[in-house]
Motif scaffolding. Structure first.
Motif, PDB file in Angstrom:
ATOM      1  N   GLU A 121       0.725  -1.114  -0.043  1.00 49.27           N
ATOM      2  CA  GLU A 121      -0.031  -0.083   0.257  1.00 49.27           C
ATOM      3  C   GLU A 121       1.038   1.256   0.148  1.00 49.27           C
ATOM      4  OE1 GLU A 121      -3.867   1.705   2.330  1.00 49.27           O
ATOM      5  OE2 GLU A 121      -3.002   0.101   3.086  1.00 49.27           O
ATOM      6  N   PRO A 122       1.316   1.478  -1.120  1.00 47.93           N
ATOM      7  CA  PRO A 122       2.419   2.623  -1.354  1.00 47.93           C
ATOM      8  C   PRO A 122       1.844   3.848  -0.618  1.00 47.93           C
ATOM      9  CG  PRO A 122       2.188   1.510  -3.379  1.00 47.93           C
ATOM     10  CD  PRO A 122       1.132   0.994  -2.689  1.00 47.93           C
ATOM     11  N   VAL A 123       2.940   4.463  -0.078  1.00 39.81           N
ATOM     12  CA  VAL A 123       2.637   5.529   0.642  1.00 39.81           C
ATOM     13  C   VAL A 123       2.806   6.910  -0.033  1.00 39.81           C
ATOM     14  CG1 VAL A 123       3.288   4.845   3.120  1.00 39.81           C
ATOM     15  CG2 VAL A 123       5.010   5.814   1.515  1.00 39.81           C
ATOM     16  N   ASP A 124       2.267   8.021   0.296  1.00 38.00           N
ATOM     17  CA  ASP A 124       2.434   9.228  -0.299  1.00 38.00           C
ATOM     18  C   ASP A 124       3.775  10.051  -0.272  1.00 38.00           C
ATOM     19  OD1 ASP A 124      -0.405   9.367  -1.665  1.00 38.00           O
ATOM     20  OD2 ASP A 124      -0.701   9.252   0.539  1.00 38.00           O
ATOM     21  N   GLY A 125       4.408   9.841   0.762  1.00 40.14           N
ATOM     22  CA  GLY A 125       5.757  10.469   1.325  1.00 40.14           C
ATOM     23  C   GLY A 125       6.420   9.705   2.475  1.00 40.14           C
ATOM     24  N   VAL A 126       7.524  10.245   2.537  1.00 38.21           N
ATOM     25  CA  VAL A 126       8.360   9.531   3.639  1.00 38.21           C
ATOM     26  C   VAL A 126       9.062  10.558   4.538  1.00 38.21           C
ATOM     27  CG1 VAL A 126      10.248   8.022   4.127  1.00 38.21           C
ATOM     28  CG2 VAL A 126       9.045   7.632   2.103  1.00 38.21           C
ATOM     29  N   ILE A 127       8.952  10.421   5.700  1.00 33.91           N
ATOM     30  CA  ILE A 127       9.849  11.323   6.600  1.00 33.91           C
ATOM     31  C   ILE A 127      10.845  10.122   7.147  1.00 33.91           C
ATOM     32  CG2 ILE A 127      10.044  12.643   8.886  1.00 33.91           C
ATOM     33  CD1 ILE A 127       7.130  13.265   8.577  1.00 33.91           C
ATOM     34  N   HIS A 128      12.142  10.530   6.706  1.00 29.46           N
ATOM     35  CA  HIS A 128      13.237   9.707   7.375  1.00 29.46           C
ATOM     36  C   HIS A 128      13.990  10.525   8.418  1.00 29.46           C
ATOM     37  CE1 HIS A 128      16.113   6.360   7.043  1.00 29.46           C
ATOM     38  NE2 HIS A 128      17.183   7.130   7.195  1.00 29.46           N
ATOM     39  N   ILE A 184      14.023  14.459   4.947  1.00 25.03           N
ATOM     40  CA  ILE A 184      15.264  14.078   6.036  1.00 25.03           C
ATOM     41  C   ILE A 184      14.997  14.945   7.297  1.00 25.03           C
ATOM     42  CG2 ILE A 184      17.471  13.603   6.489  1.00 25.03           C
ATOM     43  CD1 ILE A 184      16.266  11.960   3.960  1.00 25.03           C
ATOM     44  N   ALA A 185      14.384  14.393   8.319  1.00 24.04           N
ATOM     45  CA  ALA A 185      14.221  15.259   9.745  1.00 24.04           C
ATOM     46  C   ALA A 185      15.690  14.919  10.465  1.00 24.04           C
ATOM     47  CB  ALA A 185      12.940  14.622  10.312  1.00 24.04           C
ATOM     48  N   VAL A 186      16.065  15.928  10.778  1.00 23.63           N
ATOM     49  CA  VAL A 186      17.404  15.653  11.394  1.00 23.63           C
ATOM     50  C   VAL A 186      17.043  16.009  12.996  1.00 23.63           C
ATOM     51  CG1 VAL A 186      19.808  16.595  11.538  1.00 23.63           C
ATOM     52  CG2 VAL A 186      18.700  16.619   9.543  1.00 23.63           C
ATOM     53  N   THR A 187      16.831  15.196  13.907  1.00 21.58           N
ATOM     54  CA  THR A 187      16.392  15.333  14.761  1.00 21.58           C
ATOM     55  C   THR A 187      17.412  15.566  15.970  1.00 21.58           C
ATOM     56  OG1 THR A 187      16.647  12.829  15.579  1.00 21.58           O
ATOM     57  CG2 THR A 187      14.542  13.851  14.572  1.00 21.58           C
ATOM     58  N   LYS A 188      17.097  15.575  17.400  1.00 22.02           N
ATOM     59  CA  LYS A 188      17.989  16.125  18.559  1.00 22.02           C
ATOM     60  C   LYS A 188      18.973  17.071  18.349  1.00 22.02           C
ATOM     61  CE  LYS A 188      17.643  11.207  19.852  1.00 22.02           C
ATOM     62  NZ  LYS A 188      17.957   9.852  20.679  1.00 22.02           N
ATOM     63  N   TYR A 202      25.320  18.272   5.882  1.00 19.81           N
ATOM     64  CA  TYR A 202      25.740  16.897   5.778  1.00 19.81           C
ATOM     65  C   TYR A 202      24.718  16.117   5.377  1.00 19.81           C
ATOM     66  CZ  TYR A 202      27.083  12.044   7.255  1.00 19.81           C
ATOM     67  OH  TYR A 202      27.144  10.740   7.465  1.00 19.81           O
ATOM     68  N   TYR A 203      23.339  16.209   5.650  1.00 17.36           N
ATOM     69  CA  TYR A 203      22.407  15.255   5.139  1.00 17.36           C
ATOM     70  C   TYR A 203      21.817  15.836   3.724  1.00 17.36           C
ATOM     71  CZ  TYR A 203      22.358  12.660   9.452  1.00 17.36           C
ATOM     72  OH  TYR A 203      23.048  12.324  10.800  1.00 17.36           O
ATOM     73  N   VAL A 231      15.462  18.984   3.663  1.00 13.44           N
ATOM     74  CA  VAL A 231      16.207  18.490   4.945  1.00 13.44           C
ATOM     75  C   VAL A 231      15.987  19.441   5.845  1.00 13.44           C
ATOM     76  CG1 VAL A 231      18.507  18.004   5.746  1.00 13.44           C
ATOM     77  CG2 VAL A 231      18.055  17.518   3.430  1.00 13.44           C
ATOM     78  N   LEU A 232      15.363  19.115   6.982  1.00  9.61           N
ATOM     79  CA  LEU A 232      14.869  20.272   8.043  1.00  9.61           C
ATOM     80  C   LEU A 232      15.452  19.551   9.486  1.00  9.61           C
ATOM     81  CD1 LEU A 232      11.227  20.573   7.016  1.00  9.61           C
ATOM     82  CD2 LEU A 232      13.095  22.005   6.513  1.00  9.61           C
TER      83      LEU A 232
END
Length: 268
Positions: A121-128, A184-188, A202-203, A231-232
């Motif tokens: 069931e392919p998604v519409d988007g990705v948050i990695h 691309i969610a750059v956390t922490k 870098y990302y 990239v956020l």
């Protein structure tokens, strides 16, 4: 009997009335058969499905908690989910998002979840989700004590994890005519508040970094027109007003991510 019905009976012969009835019945059956598909399309338009991926310990569940305005029990957050979590963000004007949080460990469960979100069931988007090497180490199954890992080891594990996910994204993108988005969610970021710009670079695609090179490879495989990449920086928690990353700033980062999701989904 109404006057209209009487006129139809008078004007049309029996065979024509039968044909007309069959046509109306067929139209009704067709409309009923198409209703679930139309409702499904409407739901996908108003509530796009977004996969949330990333290695264990990067803070996927905590980030989705902030996006959906809910909380996860601390014990659950520490252990991490072994099954795919499903959350919904409800916004204004009947718009929102459905999030599928793919587990980062437990290989069999994780691979099954990846198959579901990218193939079945392919998604519409990705948050990695990535964490600049600051992912919380997890103990191996059957072991005790505090888990340890160097930042270099965590960065290497992040690259390996991304290789698995990026191939699934590329495979999904080439099968679909509709473009998909990747954030691309750059956390922490509260752990490195003065280096955020450098870490985001870098990302980012085109940066020449190990991660950036793999983003470039993904775009080449998927086709640049079929895959948008943002990239956020984000943080699921901040400190007081005197902290390097106050809670208000951390909240603004999450809001910016939510706003970008809305733009990419055509909600804004």
């Amino acid at each position: 009997m109404s006057q209209t019905s009487s006129r139809i009976r008078t004007i049309l012969p029996t065979s024509s009335r039968t044909a007309l009835g069959a046509t109306v019945a067929t139209g009704l059956l067709t409309a009923l058969a198409q209703a679930p598909e139309r409702l499904g399309r409407l739901l996908r338009d108003r509530y796009p499905m977004v996969a949330v991926t990333g290695m264990t310990g990067v803070g996927k569940s905590q980030l989705v908690d902030r996006l959906t305005r809910r909380t996860t029990d601390d014990a659950v957050a520490e252990v991490g989910s072994a099954v795919m979590e499903r959350r919904t963000r409800k916004g204004a004007r009947l718009h929102g998002f459905r999030f599928l949080v793919v587990p980062g460990d437990n290989a069999a469960t994780r691979l099954g979840a990846l198959d579901e979100v990218f193939h079945d069931e392919p998604v519409d988007g990705v948050i990695h989700v990535v964490a600049n090497g600051y992912a919380t180490p997890r103990r191996a199954g059957g072991t005790t004590g505090t888990a340890t890992a160097t930042r270099e080891e965590q960065l290497a594990a992040e690259l390996e994890d991304w290789s698995i996910t990026s191939h699934r994204i590329a495979s999904m993108a080439v099968r679909r005519s509709k473009p998909i988005f990747l954030i691309i969610a750059v956390t922490k970021t509260d752990l490195y508040p003065h280096d955020i710009d450098e870490v985001v670079r870098y990302y980012s695609p085109g940066s020449g970094s190990p991660f950036g090179d793999r983003i470039d490879a993904l775009r080449a495989l998927a086709g640049g027109a079929k895959l948008s990449v943002d990239v956020l920086p984000v943080s699921s928690q901040g400190g007081d007003k005197k902290a390097p990353l106050p809670d208000k700033q951390a909240g603004a980062m999450v809001d910016k991510l939510a706003d970008r999701l809305g733009q990419l989904s055509g909600h804004a």
